[in-house]
Design a protein around this motif. Structure first.
Motif, PDB file in Angstrom:
ATOM      1  N   HIS A 174       0.822  -1.215   0.000  1.00 13.22           N
ATOM      2  CA  HIS A 174       0.000   0.000   0.000  1.00 13.22           C
ATOM      3  C   HIS A 174       0.863   1.275   0.000  1.00 13.22           C
ATOM      4  O   HIS A 174       0.512   2.270  -0.645  1.00 13.22           O
ATOM      5  N   HIS A 211       1.089   4.531  -2.542  1.00 13.21           N
ATOM      6  CA  HIS A 211       1.057   5.978  -2.275  1.00 13.21           C
ATOM      7  C   HIS A 211       2.181   6.698  -3.029  1.00 13.21           C
ATOM      8  O   HIS A 211       1.970   7.780  -3.583  1.00 13.21           O
ATOM      9  N   SER A 243       0.007   9.319   6.221  1.00 11.69           N
ATOM     10  CA  SER A 243      -1.382   8.876   6.093  1.00 11.69           C
ATOM     11  C   SER A 243      -1.986   8.615   7.467  1.00 11.69           C
ATOM     12  O   SER A 243      -1.425   8.998   8.493  1.00 11.69           O
ATOM     13  N   GLY A 244      -3.127   7.938   7.473  1.00  8.10           N
ATOM     14  CA  GLY A 244      -3.788   7.657   8.745  1.00  8.10           C
ATOM     15  C   GLY A 244      -3.090   6.565   9.530  1.00  8.10           C
ATOM     16  O   GLY A 244      -3.145   6.532  10.759  1.00  8.10           O
ATOM     17  N   GLY A 245      -2.415   5.663   8.826  1.00 12.15           N
ATOM     18  CA  GLY A 245      -1.752   4.544   9.500  1.00 12.15           C
ATOM     19  C   GLY A 245      -0.236   4.662   9.514  1.00 12.15           C
ATOM     20  O   GLY A 245       0.435   3.957  10.268  1.00 12.15           O
ATOM     21  N   GLY A 304      -1.839  11.369  10.435  1.00 20.01           N
ATOM     22  CA  GLY A 304      -3.280  11.363  10.161  1.00 20.01           C
ATOM     23  C   GLY A 304      -4.079  10.901  11.372  1.00 20.01           C
ATOM     24  O   GLY A 304      -5.174  11.421  11.650  1.00 20.01           O
ATOM     25  N   ASP A 322      -7.039  12.773  13.363  1.00 17.76           N
ATOM     26  CA  ASP A 322      -8.326  12.144  13.690  1.00 17.76           C
ATOM     27  C   ASP A 322      -8.622  12.198  15.188  1.00 17.76           C
ATOM     28  O   ASP A 322      -9.749  12.468  15.604  1.00 17.76           O
ATOM     29  N   GLY A 354      -8.787  14.940   9.481  1.00 17.54           N
ATOM     30  CA  GLY A 354      -7.942  15.817   8.671  1.00 17.54           C
ATOM     31  C   GLY A 354      -8.710  16.914   7.956  1.00 17.54           C
ATOM     32  O   GLY A 354      -8.458  18.101   8.185  1.00 17.54           O
ATOM     33  N   PRO A 355      -9.668  16.543   7.103  1.00 18.64           N
ATOM     34  CA  PRO A 355     -10.387  17.579   6.353  1.00 18.64           C
ATOM     35  C   PRO A 355     -11.136  18.564   7.253  1.00 18.64           C
ATOM     36  O   PRO A 355     -11.152  19.770   6.975  1.00 18.64           O
ATOM     37  N   GLU A 378      -8.689  20.962   8.930  1.00 18.76           N
ATOM     38  CA  GLU A 378      -8.218  21.941   7.942  1.00 18.76           C
ATOM     39  C   GLU A 378      -9.266  23.040   7.729  1.00 18.76           C
ATOM     40  O   GLU A 378      -8.947  24.224   7.681  1.00 18.76           O
ATOM     41  N   GLY A 418      -2.791  10.315   2.615  1.00 17.03           N
ATOM     42  CA  GLY A 418      -3.987  11.094   2.918  1.00 17.03           C
ATOM     43  C   GLY A 418      -3.725  12.479   3.482  1.00 17.03           C
ATOM     44  O   GLY A 418      -4.377  13.458   3.087  1.00 17.03           O
ATOM     45  N   VAL A 419      -2.758  12.603   4.369  1.00 19.62           N
ATOM     46  CA  VAL A 419      -2.483  13.906   4.996  1.00 19.62           C
ATOM     47  C   VAL A 419      -1.887  14.885   3.976  1.00 19.62           C
ATOM     48  O   VAL A 419      -1.971  16.103   4.147  1.00 19.62           O
ATOM     49  N   ALA A 478      -3.147  15.637   1.397  1.00 17.09           N
ATOM     50  CA  ALA A 478      -4.261  16.415   0.845  1.00 17.09           C
ATOM     51  C   ALA A 478      -4.382  17.763   1.564  1.00 17.09           C
ATOM     52  O   ALA A 478      -5.105  18.654   1.113  1.00 17.09           O
ATOM     53  N   ASN A 479      -3.677  17.903   2.674  1.00 18.00           N
ATOM     54  CA  ASN A 479      -3.773  19.117   3.500  1.00 18.00           C
ATOM     55  C   ASN A 479      -3.103  20.316   2.815  1.00 18.00           C
ATOM     56  O   ASN A 479      -1.890  20.311   2.566  1.00 18.00           O
ATOM     57  N   THR A 495      -5.206  10.555  -1.174  1.00 23.28           N
ATOM     58  CA  THR A 495      -5.971   9.681  -0.273  1.00 23.28           C
ATOM     59  C   THR A 495      -6.125   8.315  -0.941  1.00 23.28           C
ATOM     60  O   THR A 495      -5.863   8.156  -2.139  1.00 23.28           O
ATOM     61  N   ASP A 496      -6.541   7.319  -0.161  1.00 23.80           N
ATOM     62  CA  ASP A 496      -6.553   5.940  -0.655  1.00 23.80           C
ATOM     63  C   ASP A 496      -7.372   5.783  -1.942  1.00 23.80           C
ATOM     64  O   ASP A 496      -8.495   6.274  -2.041  1.00 23.80           O
TER      65      ASP A 496
HETATM   66  O1  KG4 Z   1      -3.883   7.544   2.945  1.00 20.50           O
HETATM   67  P1  KG4 Z   1      -5.205   7.565   3.619  1.00 20.50           P
HETATM   68  O2  KG4 Z   1      -6.416   7.880   2.781  1.00 20.50           O
HETATM   69  O3  KG4 Z   1      -5.482   6.193   4.356  1.00 20.50           O
HETATM   70  C1  KG4 Z   1      -4.454   5.503   5.032  1.00 20.50           C
HETATM   71  O4  KG4 Z   1      -3.657   4.816   4.329  1.00 20.50           O
HETATM   72  O5  KG4 Z   1      -4.380   5.673   6.256  1.00 20.50           O
HETATM   73  O6  KG4 Z   1      -5.096   8.615   4.821  1.00 20.50           O
HETATM   74  C2  KG4 Z   1      -6.176   8.880   5.666  1.00 20.50           C
HETATM   75  C3  KG4 Z   1      -5.752   9.943   6.665  1.00 20.50           C
HETATM   76  C4  KG4 Z   1      -6.796  10.193   7.748  1.00 20.50           C
HETATM   77  O7  KG4 Z   1      -6.156  10.161   9.010  1.00 20.50           O
HETATM   78  C5  KG4 Z   1      -7.299  11.597   7.420  1.00 20.50           C
HETATM   79  O8  KG4 Z   1      -7.712  12.338   8.560  1.00 20.50           O
HETATM   80  C6  KG4 Z   1      -6.080  12.217   6.776  1.00 20.50           C
HETATM   81  O9  KG4 Z   1      -5.519  11.186   6.003  1.00 20.50           O
HETATM   82  N1  KG4 Z   1      -6.439  13.338   5.911  1.00 20.50           N
HETATM   83  C7  KG4 Z   1      -6.042  14.615   6.123  1.00 20.50           C
HETATM   84  C8  KG4 Z   1      -6.670  15.404   5.141  1.00 20.50           C
HETATM   85  N2  KG4 Z   1      -7.421  14.581   4.344  1.00 20.50           N
HETATM   86  C9  KG4 Z   1      -7.261  13.321   4.823  1.00 20.50           C
HETATM   87  N3  KG4 Z   1      -5.242  15.139   7.072  1.00 20.50           N
HETATM   88  C10 KG4 Z   1      -5.048  16.467   7.050  1.00 20.50           C
HETATM   89  N4  KG4 Z   1      -5.629  17.294   6.155  1.00 20.50           N
HETATM   90  C11 KG4 Z   1      -6.439  16.812   5.185  1.00 20.50           C
HETATM   91  N5  KG4 Z   1      -7.007  17.641   4.303  1.00 20.50           N
END
Ligand code: KG4
Ligand code: ZN
Length: 333
Positions: free
Chosen positions: A111, A115, A136-138, A163, A167, A180-181, A184, A269-270, A272-273, A300-301
């Motif tokens: 995974h 990314h 990311s989240g993980g 991430g 959360d 995250g979103p 932001e 995912g992060v 995207a910030n 994001t995923d």
């Molecule tokens: O990569 P991802 O979609 O899934 C994983 O592989 O974990 O990342 C998800 C993470 C979540 O913790 C979410 O809160 C964060 O990415 N995230 C953001 C934003 N959009 C998604 N964190 C900060 N700002 C954002 N705009």
């Protein structure tokens, strides 16, 4: 080569069809935010059940949009890990079933490599070597990629992923999930200098990260402050976000300088910030470095990134057997 990608590692059920590993013919992502939101985080059992419900329609839709049927597939790429085991198993089972039924070559994809590959789907793909911040989240980690398919991890989080911190802080502030979103968005009206939160420094000078300290600091701050009005919530969100962004940017630039690498990929995912994208872009201009940041929907995923990484592995001759299994703690090397 037409490749179907399948991604079910966490809480997005995704399928995509790519031509030649770079041309995205379709990319379907079914979010599960609705079922996890009441809990402020992903509930693994609910995630796998939802994957089971929607994976076949999602794959079907990806094929329909691409105008490709199963007979037109030259390869299947599926996320093998890391992720939630129950979730990964759904994607792996579907991929294996199609591979078996149609005699299509199969490959398992990490995974995190997916990314990184999101950057190769953009108009200005990175050249080697580059430094990749996967956030990311993980996971939160820095990789050096010197050649295709080879990665050296030079830093990672010692506790929470960035991430995950977004959360958890959103949950503390009563803002909902995913954090995250919403952080932001709320932070836009806040003052990033209102609260001073700690940044973790590694005493051994490593390029590692730590986000549990700032999460605890926010928790203590919220407890001490009592009932918060919307302006205070915005100030905390803005201060938290600015601290995390500053930490990520500083460590990445420092690592790039130390390794004498002038190309950086920001993904996950992060990534995207917007404040993170802008802050790293500004530092890269200042330091004469090239920055590659995939569009938000590729950060994001999604399964397009999995199909892209899988395509290159299939072309290199890699094949997974039908006994391949999900590996929840798969590492990227
Ligand atoms: O990569 P991802 O979609 O899934 C994983 O592989 O974990 O990342 C998800 C993470 C979540 O913790 C979410 O809160 C964060 O990415 N995230 C953001 C934003 N959009 C998604 N964190 C900060 N700002 C954002 N705009
Ligand atoms: Zn991810």
């Amino acid at each position: 080569m037409i490749v179907l990608g399948i991604e079910t590692s966490c809480d997005e059920t995704a399928a995509a069809v790519l031509d030649g590993g770079r041309k995205v013919l379709s990319s379907i992502v079914a979010s599960q935010d609705d079922i996890h939101a009441p809990y402020g985080g992903v509930v693994p059992e609910l995630a796998s059940r939802r994957h089971l419900d929607v994976v076949v329609p999602v794959v079907r839709r990806a094929l329909d949009v691409a105008g490709v049927d199963l007979a037109g597939l030259d390869g299947i790429a599926v996320t093998q890990g890391p992720g939630l085991v129950g979730s990964l198993l759904i994607g792996c089972s579907v991929a294996k079933a199609i591979a078996f039924a149609r005699g299509v070559p199969l490959v398992g994809v990490n995974h995190l490599e997916g990314h990184v590959y999101a950057a190769f789907l953009e108009d200005d793909p990175p050249t080697f070597p580059f430094l990749a911040l996967v956030v990311s989240g993980g996971h939160t980690a820095l990789y050096v990629a010197r050649e295709r398919g080879r990665y050296e991890r030079i830093g990672q989080t010692r506790d929470d992923a960035a991430g995950e911190a977004f959360d958890k802080v959103a949950k503390l502030l009563g803002l909902g999930y995913p954090g995250g979103p919403v952080i932001e968005r709320v932070a836009k009206s806040g003052n990033a200098r209102a609260v001073s939160f700690p940044t973790a420094q590694m005493s051994d000078g490593a390029s590692d990260f730590s986000f549990s300290g700032i999460k605890t600091a926010v928790s203590l701050h919220v407890r001490r402050a009592g009932a918060l009005d919307p302006a205070q919530v915005a100030d905390i969100a803005a201060s938290f976000q600015a601290t995390v962004v500053q930490t990520l940017v500083k460590k990445t630039i420092r690592a790039a300088r130390r390794l004498d690498i002038d190309r950086i990929v920001l993904t996950g995912g992060v990534a995207a910030n917007t404040p993170l994208r802008e802050a790293l872009a500004a530092e890269c201009i200042e330091g004469h470095m090239h920055l590659h940041v995939p569009s938000r929907r590729l950060c994001t995923d999604n399964a397009a990134m999995i199909a892209a990484a899988g395509h290159d592995r299939l072309v290199a001759g890699e094949r997974a057997s039908l006994t391949m299994n999900a590996v929840p703690d798969l590492v990227l090397v």
